[in-house]
Design a protein around this motif. Structure first.
Motif, PDB file in Angstrom:
ATOM      1  N   TYR A 296      11.138  41.820   7.843  1.00  0.00           N
ATOM      2  CA  TYR A 296      11.278  42.643   7.508  1.00  0.00           C
ATOM      3  C   TYR A 296       9.339  42.568   7.581  1.00  0.00           C
ATOM      4  O   TYR A 296       8.570  44.014   7.182  1.00  0.00           O
ATOM      5  CB  TYR A 296      11.955  43.127   6.318  1.00  0.00           C
TER       6      TYR A 296
ATOM      7  N   THR B 154      22.058  43.756  10.601  1.00  0.00           N
ATOM      8  CA  THR B 154      21.029  44.657   9.715  1.00  0.00           C
ATOM      9  C   THR B 154      20.813  45.695   9.892  1.00  0.00           C
ATOM     10  O   THR B 154      21.306  46.109  10.637  1.00  0.00           O
ATOM     11  CB  THR B 154      19.692  43.680  10.325  1.00  0.00           C
TER      12      THR B 154
ATOM     13  N   VAL C 259      19.584  49.057   9.050  1.00  0.00           N
ATOM     14  CA  VAL C 259      17.878  49.727   8.557  1.00  0.00           C
ATOM     15  C   VAL C 259      17.851  51.235   8.914  1.00  0.00           C
ATOM     16  O   VAL C 259      18.776  51.888   9.682  1.00  0.00           O
ATOM     17  CB  VAL C 259      16.669  49.251   9.673  1.00  0.00           C
TER      18      VAL C 259
ATOM     19  N   THR D 252      15.844  48.030   3.993  1.00  0.00           N
ATOM     20  CA  THR D 252      16.401  47.572   5.683  1.00  0.00           C
ATOM     21  C   THR D 252      17.652  46.468   4.646  1.00  0.00           C
ATOM     22  O   THR D 252      17.049  46.049   3.364  1.00  0.00           O
ATOM     23  CB  THR D 252      15.503  46.128   5.841  1.00  0.00           C
TER      24      THR D 252
END
Length: 175
Positions: free
Chosen positions: A15, A166, A168, A123
């Motif tokens: 990030y 993850t 996003v 995120t």
């Protein structure tokens, strides 16, 4: 040194790298289920300044404060003793880190998804997930995101027997 912590730190670093030289101080970082505070304190060391972290365990919060003081980071993170509902109001986080057991993550998926700011690039990094649990967790989050009208790109990392997933934020799909 634990694999799930390392996976979350890698998500934090990814990030940070995506932001490049952007204004790190403007980004809100949240560490849900912060344990020892290592993720939140790492965010501070990377230059983020709007950091909050919470855990339901009073001993964890005490240890977070001790770790912050030992690393000359006292006051760098707002640590609180509370659960997800209190610690994560909707739309709060640009980056949300949650290193918690997979069943707790799955049970609280809507709270976690809605805890992100409603903007592309926000995120959510989840860890604490055994590799055999990752597919079911990802699918549950995918279905909830779709039901909420939220679009995400999704990636996964693995280390030993552990995984991180993850999410996003992407622009919302047309209605």
């Amino acid at each position: 040194n634990h694999a799930t912590t390392r996976l979350c730190v890698e998500g934090l670093l990814d990030y940070h790298d995506r932001l490049g030289s952007g204004d790190l101080g403007a980004k809100a970082i949240v560490d849900a289920g912060c344990g020892s505070g290592i993720l939140a304190l790492s965010a501070s060391l990377l230059g983020f300044s709007r950091i909050s972290a919470f855990d339901i365990d009073a001993d964890s919060i005490r240890i977070c404060h001790e770790n912050a003081a030992m690393n000359q980071l006292g006051g760098a993170v707002n640590f609180a003793e509370c659960g997800l509902d209190e610690g994560l109001p909707p739309g709060q986080a640009d980056l949300l880190l949650a290193n918690i057991l997979a069943n707790v993550l799955t049970d609280n998926r809507e709270t976690l998804l809605l805890g992100l700011r409603n903007q592309p690039g926000s995120t959510l990094v989840l860890s604490g997930i055994l590799q055999p649990e990752a597919d079911a967790l990802e699918e549950a989050f995918r279905k909830s995101a779709s039901a909420l009208g939220l679009a995400f790109s999704i990636s996964r990392a693995c280390l030993g027997q552990w995984a991180s997933v993850t999410f996003v934020r992407q622009p919302n799909p047309p209605t």
